[in-house]
Design a protein around this motif. Structure first.
Motif: not given
Length: 287
Positions: A63-65, A85-87, A11-12, A59-60
């Motif tokens: 993405a890190l987890n 950078r993406i976030y 699940g993204i 979101g950040r």
């Protein structure tokens, strides 16, 4: 491609928007001075800066987890820099603001502004933001889902929340957004992967994404009802009824269009950015 596919199957979550919505409409006409002023008032009344800040953290952190599943290794300084950078909040804010403003060109939002600038409307926004922020704490989302499934889904208030969700077609539109984001992610991932390593073409990507539709729909449904029941618990039945009625009005539907239209390009950009970064990271390892 195994790591990213594992993260995809788990699940993204690019985000679920809990506001009401309608059909997607884009107005190409330039904004007039009164449109710009209206947009500024709506943006402030809806506390969009606060909502974007929470979505940024959601979101950040995800993405890190999910670094191991996305890149094949735990989050390092390089991945953290890419994710930041993406976030980056400012470009994302600009995307949302511009798209939302375009969708509201020529629309009279005076009724919505009056409501959300009132004490009652401001309280609704505060409750929504507080609940969304609470969802960032471990165990809160799970507890809200369980509370809905084991009692909160019965009674008058539950019926009002269902009406709120059904009138706005919230589940379907959030599911569609999630599917589109997953397509963007996997497409970008494939583009960043050398041909000798790529395993999914366009048809395979669509098949893979659609294969997750049932699970995404279940997750989205449970998320929405848990969140809304938590957020609106302090409202009286009369206050909740007024919110439901307003959301189904022409002005409410127009605002919903603008909100979903505003967040769509943000989530698409994030999904594509993560897909490219994950594909490049895994390609470097495989080489």
């Amino acid at each position: 491609m195994g790591f990213a596919m594992s993260a995809f199957r788990r699940g993204i979550r690019f985000g679920i928007f809990a506001g009401v919505c309608s059909v997607l409409v884009v107005f190409a006409a330039p904004a007039r001075a009164d449109d710009a002023a209206q947009m500024a008032r709506l943006w402030a009344a809806l506390r969009m800066e606060d909502s974007l800040s929470i979505m940024h953290r959601e979101g950040r952190d995800h993405a890190l987890n999910s670094a191991k599943e996305l890149t094949g290794q735990a989050a390092n300084d390089g991945w953290r820099g890419i994710v930041e950078r993406i976030y980056d909040p400012e470009p994302l804010r600009t995307l949302v603001y511009k798209a939302m403003q375009e969708a509201l060109v020529g629309r009279d939002m005076s009724e919505m502004i009056a409501y959300y600038e009132s004490a009652e409307g401001a309280r609704v926004i505060t409750l929504e933001i507080s609940a969304r922020e609470a969802y960032l704490s471990p165990g809160v989302e799970e507890a809200a889902r369980a509370a809905w499934n084991w009692g909160a889904k019965d009674g008058t208030r539950a019926d009002l929340i269902r009406q709120f969700v059904n009138d706005g077609d919230l589940v379907e539109r959030n599911v569609a957004g999630a599917l589109n984001s997953n397509v963007a992610f996997l497409t970008a991932f494939s583009e960043a992967t050398p041909k000798e390593f790529a395993v999914l073409d366009e048809r395979a990507i669509l098949a893979e994404v659609m294969g997750e539709e049932a699970q995404i729909r279940l997750d989205t449904t449970e998320w929405l009802f848990g969140y809304l029941s938590l957020a609106y618990a302090p409202l009286s039945d009369a206050e909740l009824q007024r919110l439901v009625d307003l959301s189904a009005s022409p002005a409410g539907r127009a605002l919903n269009v603008a909100l979903f239209d505003g967040f769509h390009p943000m989530y698409q950009q994030i999904a594509r950015g993560l897909g490219l970064a994950a594909g490049q990271a895994q390609s470097q390892q495989e080489l």
